[in-house]
Design an enzyme around this catalytic site. Structure first.
Site, PDB file in Angstrom:
ATOM      1  N   ASN A 287      -2.502  13.186  -3.969  1.00  0.00           N
ATOM      2  CA  ASN A 287      -3.570  13.746  -4.870  1.00  0.00           C
ATOM      3  C   ASN A 287      -3.974  15.000  -4.487  1.00  0.00           C
ATOM      4  OD1 ASN A 287      -3.916  11.427  -6.678  1.00  0.00           O
ATOM      5  ND2 ASN A 287      -5.027  10.288  -5.302  1.00  0.00           N
TER       6      ASN A 287
ATOM      7  N   GLU B 269      -4.773   2.579  -4.448  1.00  0.00           N
ATOM      8  CA  GLU B 269      -3.171   2.586  -4.126  1.00  0.00           C
ATOM      9  C   GLU B 269      -2.674   1.287  -3.740  1.00  0.00           C
ATOM     10  OE1 GLU B 269      -4.698   4.655  -0.622  1.00  0.00           O
ATOM     11  OE2 GLU B 269      -5.475   4.304  -2.362  1.00  0.00           O
TER      12      GLU B 269
ATOM     13  N   ASP C 124       0.667  -1.162  -0.046  1.00  0.00           N
ATOM     14  CA  ASP C 124       0.004  -0.104   0.056  1.00  0.00           C
ATOM     15  C   ASP C 124       0.748   1.360  -0.011  1.00  0.00           C
ATOM     16  OD1 ASP C 124      -2.980   1.019   0.418  1.00  0.00           O
ATOM     17  OD2 ASP C 124      -1.572   2.372   1.742  1.00  0.00           O
TER      18      ASP C 124
ATOM     19  N   ASP D 196      -1.893   9.414 -10.704  1.00  0.00           N
ATOM     20  CA  ASP D 196      -1.893   8.762 -11.565  1.00  0.00           C
ATOM     21  C   ASP D 196      -0.311   8.205 -12.029  1.00  0.00           C
ATOM     22  OD1 ASP D 196      -4.348   8.263 -11.603  1.00  0.00           O
ATOM     23  OD2 ASP D 196      -4.765   9.454 -13.436  1.00  0.00           O
TER      24      ASP D 196
ATOM     25  N   HIS E 242      -4.736  14.648  -9.303  1.00  0.00           N
ATOM     26  CA  HIS E 242      -4.798  13.373  -9.693  1.00  0.00           C
ATOM     27  C   HIS E 242      -3.862  12.890 -11.020  1.00  0.00           C
ATOM     28  CE1 HIS E 242      -8.311  12.297  -6.995  1.00  0.00           C
ATOM     29  NE2 HIS E 242      -8.620  13.337  -7.121  1.00  0.00           N
TER      30      HIS E 242
END
Length: 318
Positions: A189, A224, A181, A198, A194
């Protein structure tokens, strides 16, 4: 005899009679139509005048061998055959050869069929088949892979991980799951947008794939989270593998902020009794998840094995 002459002359197929020297001694009306020659231009001429130059030498060799071992056969099944018109244009053909003995002379009846339309249909079908196969491959890729990272998606991971567990059971080997994680991903973010989030996910996915072993199953679990399934690792080896992945992610450069991960590990030792693969996989995932949240609770950017948990602390917020 007149009726046979009539059949030869007006059959819808192109007909030639060829002598032992490869010269045309008879040609029907359809031969004139198909090749564009007047019959007087064909008689006593070598049949190679009707064949593209690049095939002429090969045809002469085949013709000589056919004369010595004559039997009825078709041509064009194993290779594409082309004929040459008077105007220089080429077209695909099928050819049927039949030996003839007339007044002691060995002759060959040659039946020529223009297959331009059939070949065009075959080529079109081949193109459509290729396109459909490509589309099927693309759809299969989309069905099994995460669109953003290119890793296996959750559905594909579940399928392949179950197969891995069956292999582990058959070989009596360990099976290991690593749940990975990203630490503080929500903050990435929120701070950078975002698009940067990404980009981080893609960089992490690429790094995990490169750092994992060739036969390891690497997938995006969702959001994530990532998951890796591996065969044959002991508990100590799984900790080393997890640390290698954690360090590889921490070494990613050219991001707007440092990226770290927490990793939870669960190991299935060889089972002698039969077991339900789907249930075992669910249990492994749950154990890896518990170890993951312990790693996050204990400060993040570290690895934790389920077997070494001493206190299942409440999970920290991402």
């Amino acid at each position: 005899m007149e009726i046979y002459q009539h059949i030869f002359e007006y059959t819808p197929d192109t007909l030639f009679v060829i002598d032992q020297g490869g010269r045309v001694i008879l040609a029907n009306a359809q031969a004139e139509t198909l090749f564009g020659y007047d019959r007087s231009e064909l008689i006593n001429q070598p049949v190679e005048m009707l064949i593209p130059a690049r095939f002429s030498a090969l045809h002469i060799d085949h013709r000589a061998r056919y004369i010595t071992q004559a039997h009825s056969r078709s041509m064009g099944g194993a290779a594409e055959l082309f004929a040459l018109r008077k105007d220089g244009s080429e077209f695909p053909v099928d050819i049927m050869l039949s030996p003839m003995l007339l007044h002691g002379d060995q002759l060959v009846l040659c039946v020529v069929r223009d297959i331009t339309e059939r070949k065009a249909a075959q080529d079109a079908l081949a193109r459509q088949t290729t396109e459909l196969r490509q589309l099927h491959a693309e759809l299969e890729l989309l069905a099994n892979h995460d669109g953003l990272t290119g890793l296996y998606n959750w559905r594909a991971f579940y399928e392949y991980a179950e197969q891995m567990l069956k292999t582990a059971h058959r070989r009596q080997e360990n099976a290991t799951l690593l749940m990975i994680d990203l630490d503080h991903f929500k903050q990435i973010n929120d701070r950078f947008g975002h698009a940067e989030g990404d980009r981080v996910l893609q960089a992490v996915a690429s790094t995990l794939k490169a750092a994992a072993r060739e036969n390891d199953i690497v997938a995006r679990h969702g959001g994530e989270e990532f998951v890796v399934a591996a065969l044959g690792l002991s508990e100590a080896e799984s900790l080393m593998a997890a640390e290698r992945l954690r360090a590889a992610v921490a070494a990613i450069e050219n991001m707007k902020t440092r990226i770290t991960t927490s990793v939870g590990i669960a190991t299935l030792t060889p089972q002698t009794q039969k077991y339900e693969t789907r249930r075992i996989l669910a249990e492994l995932l749950d154990k890896a998840d518990q170890a993951l949240y312990a790693a996050k609770h204990n400060g993040r950017n570290q690895v934790c094995h389920f077997n070494r948990l001493t206190d299942l602390a409440q999970p920290a917020t991402s």
